[in-house]
Design a protein around this motif. Structure first.
Motif, PDB file in Angstrom:
ATOM      1  N   CYS A   1       0.851  -1.189   0.000  1.00  0.00           N
ATOM      2  CA  CYS A   1       0.000   0.000   0.000  1.00  0.00           C
ATOM      3  C   CYS A   1       0.886   1.238   0.000  1.00  0.00           C
ATOM      4  O   CYS A   1       1.774   1.358   0.842  1.00  0.00           O
ATOM      5  CB  CYS A   1      -0.923   0.002   1.224  1.00  0.00           C
ATOM      6  SG  CYS A   1      -2.078   1.388   1.246  1.00  0.00           S
ATOM      7  N   ASP A   2       0.627   2.137  -0.939  1.00  0.00           N
ATOM      8  CA  ASP A   2       1.422   3.359  -1.055  1.00  0.00           C
ATOM      9  C   ASP A   2       0.701   4.608  -0.583  1.00  0.00           C
ATOM     10  O   ASP A   2       1.280   5.687  -0.580  1.00  0.00           O
ATOM     11  CB  ASP A   2       1.850   3.566  -2.511  1.00  0.00           C
ATOM     12  CG  ASP A   2       2.864   2.540  -2.974  1.00  0.00           C
ATOM     13  OD1 ASP A   2       3.669   2.082  -2.143  1.00  0.00           O
ATOM     14  OD2 ASP A   2       2.842   2.186  -4.165  1.00  0.00           O
TER      15      ASP A   2
ATOM     16  N   CYS B   1      -5.652   1.661   4.350  1.00  0.00           N
ATOM     17  CA  CYS B   1      -5.055   1.735   3.019  1.00  0.00           C
ATOM     18  C   CYS B   1      -5.993   2.462   2.068  1.00  0.00           C
ATOM     19  O   CYS B   1      -7.143   2.081   1.905  1.00  0.00           O
ATOM     20  CB  CYS B   1      -4.759   0.328   2.494  1.00  0.00           C
ATOM     21  SG  CYS B   1      -4.016   0.323   0.848  1.00  0.00           S
ATOM     22  N   GLU B   2      -5.477   3.510   1.418  1.00  0.00           N
ATOM     23  CA  GLU B   2      -6.247   4.315   0.469  1.00  0.00           C
ATOM     24  C   GLU B   2      -5.722   4.147  -0.955  1.00  0.00           C
ATOM     25  O   GLU B   2      -6.090   4.896  -1.833  1.00  0.00           O
ATOM     26  CB  GLU B   2      -6.122   5.796   0.853  1.00  0.00           C
ATOM     27  CG  GLU B   2      -7.057   6.218   1.941  1.00  0.00           C
ATOM     28  CD  GLU B   2      -8.304   6.852   1.368  1.00  0.00           C
ATOM     29  OE1 GLU B   2      -8.207   7.794   0.570  1.00  0.00           O
ATOM     30  OE2 GLU B   2      -9.384   6.382   1.732  1.00  0.00           O
ATOM     31  N   ASP B   3      -4.849   3.185  -1.167  1.00  0.00           N
ATOM     32  CA  ASP B   3      -4.231   2.946  -2.465  1.00  0.00           C
ATOM     33  C   ASP B   3      -5.193   2.131  -3.326  1.00  0.00           C
ATOM     34  O   ASP B   3      -5.347   0.923  -3.136  1.00  0.00           O
ATOM     35  CB  ASP B   3      -2.912   2.201  -2.262  1.00  0.00           C
ATOM     36  CG  ASP B   3      -2.136   1.964  -3.537  1.00  0.00           C
ATOM     37  OD1 ASP B   3      -2.678   2.205  -4.637  1.00  0.00           O
ATOM     38  OD2 ASP B   3      -0.978   1.517  -3.434  1.00  0.00           O
ATOM     39  N   SER B   4      -5.842   2.793  -4.279  1.00  0.00           N
ATOM     40  CA  SER B   4      -6.870   2.121  -5.086  1.00  0.00           C
ATOM     41  C   SER B   4      -6.308   1.015  -5.976  1.00  0.00           C
ATOM     42  O   SER B   4      -7.059   0.166  -6.448  1.00  0.00           O
ATOM     43  CB  SER B   4      -7.643   3.130  -5.926  1.00  0.00           C
ATOM     44  OG  SER B   4      -6.768   3.804  -6.807  1.00  0.00           O
TER      45      SER B   4
ATOM     46  N   TYR C   1      -6.962  -2.090  -0.567  1.00  0.00           N
ATOM     47  CA  TYR C   1      -7.687  -0.813  -0.578  1.00  0.00           C
ATOM     48  C   TYR C   1      -8.919  -0.894   0.339  1.00  0.00           C
ATOM     49  O   TYR C   1      -9.702  -1.832   0.273  1.00  0.00           O
ATOM     50  CB  TYR C   1      -8.130  -0.473  -2.002  1.00  0.00           C
ATOM     51  CG  TYR C   1      -8.997   0.766  -2.071  1.00  0.00           C
ATOM     52  CD1 TYR C   1      -8.442   2.025  -1.894  1.00  0.00           C
ATOM     53  CD2 TYR C   1     -10.361   0.672  -2.301  1.00  0.00           C
ATOM     54  CE1 TYR C   1      -9.221   3.163  -1.951  1.00  0.00           C
ATOM     55  CE2 TYR C   1     -11.154   1.813  -2.358  1.00  0.00           C
ATOM     56  CZ  TYR C   1     -10.578   3.054  -2.183  1.00  0.00           C
ATOM     57  OH  TYR C   1     -11.354   4.175  -2.237  1.00  0.00           O
ATOM     58  N   GLY C   2      -9.042   0.097   1.222  1.00  0.00           N
ATOM     59  CA  GLY C   2     -10.174   0.160   2.138  1.00  0.00           C
ATOM     60  C   GLY C   2     -10.018  -0.694   3.386  1.00  0.00           C
ATOM     61  O   GLY C   2     -10.888  -0.695   4.248  1.00  0.00           O
ATOM     62  N   HIS C   3      -8.900  -1.395   3.508  1.00  0.00           N
ATOM     63  CA  HIS C   3      -8.661  -2.236   4.674  1.00  0.00           C
ATOM     64  C   HIS C   3      -7.975  -1.433   5.775  1.00  0.00           C
ATOM     65  O   HIS C   3      -7.199  -0.515   5.507  1.00  0.00           O
ATOM     66  CB  HIS C   3      -7.785  -3.439   4.311  1.00  0.00           C
ATOM     67  CG  HIS C   3      -8.461  -4.454   3.468  1.00  0.00           C
ATOM     68  ND1 HIS C   3      -8.611  -4.303   2.113  1.00  0.00           N
ATOM     69  CD2 HIS C   3      -9.040  -5.632   3.784  1.00  0.00           C
ATOM     70  CE1 HIS C   3      -9.235  -5.352   1.621  1.00  0.00           C
ATOM     71  NE2 HIS C   3      -9.522  -6.176   2.623  1.00  0.00           N
ATOM     72  N   TYR C   4      -8.244  -1.797   6.994  1.00  0.00           N
ATOM     73  CA  TYR C   4      -7.618  -1.191   8.156  1.00  0.00           C
ATOM     74  C   TYR C   4      -6.363  -1.978   8.493  1.00  0.00           C
ATOM     75  O   TYR C   4      -6.320  -3.191   8.305  1.00  0.00           O
ATOM     76  CB  TYR C   4      -8.584  -1.192   9.345  1.00  0.00           C
ATOM     77  CG  TYR C   4      -9.814  -0.375   9.075  1.00  0.00           C
ATOM     78  CD1 TYR C   4      -9.817   0.986   9.350  1.00  0.00           C
ATOM     79  CD2 TYR C   4     -10.955  -0.942   8.514  1.00  0.00           C
ATOM     80  CE1 TYR C   4     -10.947   1.760   9.090  1.00  0.00           C
ATOM     81  CE2 TYR C   4     -12.071  -0.177   8.246  1.00  0.00           C
ATOM     82  CZ  TYR C   4     -12.059   1.165   8.535  1.00  0.00           C
ATOM     83  OH  TYR C   4     -13.153   1.928   8.268  1.00  0.00           O
ATOM     84  N   TYR C   5      -5.346  -1.291   8.997  1.00  0.00           N
ATOM     85  CA  TYR C   5      -4.063  -1.919   9.280  1.00  0.00           C
ATOM     86  C   TYR C   5      -3.724  -1.709  10.746  1.00  0.00           C
ATOM     87  O   TYR C   5      -3.693  -0.585  11.240  1.00  0.00           O
ATOM     88  CB  TYR C   5      -2.983  -1.294   8.403  1.00  0.00           C
ATOM     89  CG  TYR C   5      -1.638  -1.965   8.485  1.00  0.00           C
ATOM     90  CD1 TYR C   5      -1.313  -3.005   7.632  1.00  0.00           C
ATOM     91  CD2 TYR C   5      -0.685  -1.544   9.406  1.00  0.00           C
ATOM     92  CE1 TYR C   5      -0.064  -3.613   7.679  1.00  0.00           C
ATOM     93  CE2 TYR C   5       0.555  -2.144   9.464  1.00  0.00           C
ATOM     94  CZ  TYR C   5       0.860  -3.175   8.609  1.00  0.00           C
ATOM     95  OH  TYR C   5       2.090  -3.775   8.666  1.00  0.00           O
ATOM     96  N   HIS C   6      -3.468  -2.807  11.436  1.00  0.00           N
ATOM     97  CA  HIS C   6      -3.071  -2.702  12.834  1.00  0.00           C
ATOM     98  C   HIS C   6      -2.218  -3.912  13.209  1.00  0.00           C
ATOM     99  O   HIS C   6      -2.549  -5.044  12.871  1.00  0.00           O
ATOM    100  CB  HIS C   6      -4.294  -2.650  13.759  1.00  0.00           C
ATOM    101  CG  HIS C   6      -3.913  -2.741  15.202  1.00  0.00           C
ATOM    102  ND1 HIS C   6      -3.316  -1.700  15.872  1.00  0.00           N
ATOM    103  CD2 HIS C   6      -3.994  -3.755  16.081  1.00  0.00           C
ATOM    104  CE1 HIS C   6      -3.060  -2.073  17.112  1.00  0.00           C
ATOM    105  NE2 HIS C   6      -3.464  -3.312  17.260  1.00  0.00           N
TER     106      HIS C   6
ATOM    107  N   SER D   1      -4.981  11.968   5.384  1.00  0.00           N
ATOM    108  CA  SER D   1      -4.425  11.155   4.296  1.00  0.00           C
ATOM    109  C   SER D   1      -2.960  11.464   4.077  1.00  0.00           C
ATOM    110  O   SER D   1      -2.552  12.611   4.122  1.00  0.00           O
ATOM    111  CB  SER D   1      -5.205  11.413   3.012  1.00  0.00           C
ATOM    112  OG  SER D   1      -4.780  10.547   1.993  1.00  0.00           O
ATOM    113  N   ILE D   2      -2.170  10.391   3.894  1.00  0.00           N
ATOM    114  CA  ILE D   2      -0.741  10.520   3.622  1.00  0.00           C
ATOM    115  C   ILE D   2      -0.390   9.547   2.516  1.00  0.00           C
ATOM    116  O   ILE D   2      -0.804   8.407   2.544  1.00  0.00           O
ATOM    117  CB  ILE D   2       0.100  10.200   4.863  1.00  0.00           C
ATOM    118  CG1 ILE D   2      -0.132  11.240   5.927  1.00  0.00           C
ATOM    119  CG2 ILE D   2       1.567  10.069   4.518  1.00  0.00           C
ATOM    120  CD1 ILE D   2       0.749  11.150   7.119  1.00  0.00           C
ATOM    121  N   GLY D   3       0.368   9.967   1.567  1.00  0.00           N
ATOM    122  CA  GLY D   3       0.823   9.059   0.519  1.00  0.00           C
ATOM    123  C   GLY D   3       0.709   9.723  -0.841  1.00  0.00           C
ATOM    124  O   GLY D   3       0.448  10.904  -0.960  1.00  0.00           O
ATOM    125  N   GLY D   4       0.843   8.918  -1.840  1.00  0.00           N
ATOM    126  CA  GLY D   4       0.772   9.517  -3.163  1.00  0.00           C
ATOM    127  C   GLY D   4       0.754   8.564  -4.214  1.00  0.00           C
ATOM    128  O   GLY D   4       0.562   7.783  -4.832  1.00  0.00           O
TER     129      GLY D   4
END
Length: 113
Positions: free
Chosen positions: A41-42, A55-58, A63-68, A110-113
């Motif tokens: 995920c970027d 994760c917001e990386d389409s 994508y759309g998953h929570y990370y912990h 949001s962070i990333g690109g």
């Protein structure tokens, strides 16, 4: 010459205000941990209510998953059922809080690109 002295005082005041303003901003963002370093995920979004990254990386399968705790959770309910997340949420290291979240992306950064 008096005008130059006033200009210096004004500039000194502006510099001081900007310095304290930047210090204030950096102390607020210090509460948010760095996004996960995961090649899957970027683009990450911080959920301030739940204190976790999503994760917001389409282009990612996450994508759309929570990370912990090194794991992806496909839904908020799966995350909330996790013993690891429950332990984190009740600990002093919990970085969330605030109003109840109304879904993916609410109360977020949001962070990333």
């Amino acid at each position: 010459m008096k005008t130059l002295g006033k200009t210096r005082k004004v500039m000194a005041g502006i510099t001081t205000a900007l310095t304290f303003g930047l210090v204030g901003c950096s102390s607020q963002s210090a509460d948010v941990p760095s996004p996960p370093n995961d090649p899957n995920c970027d683009d990450w979004e911080w959920d301030t209510d739940d204190g976790i990254w999503a994760c917001e990386d389409s282009s990612s399968r996450h994508y759309g998953h929570y990370y912990h705790g090194g794991y992806y959770y496909g839904s908020k309910s799966a995350l909330l059922k996790s013993d690891s997340y429950k332990s984190y949420k009740n600990s002093t290291s919990f970085k969330g809080g605030g109003k109840t979240s109304s879904g993916f992306g609410s109360g977020s950064k949001s962070i990333g690109g």
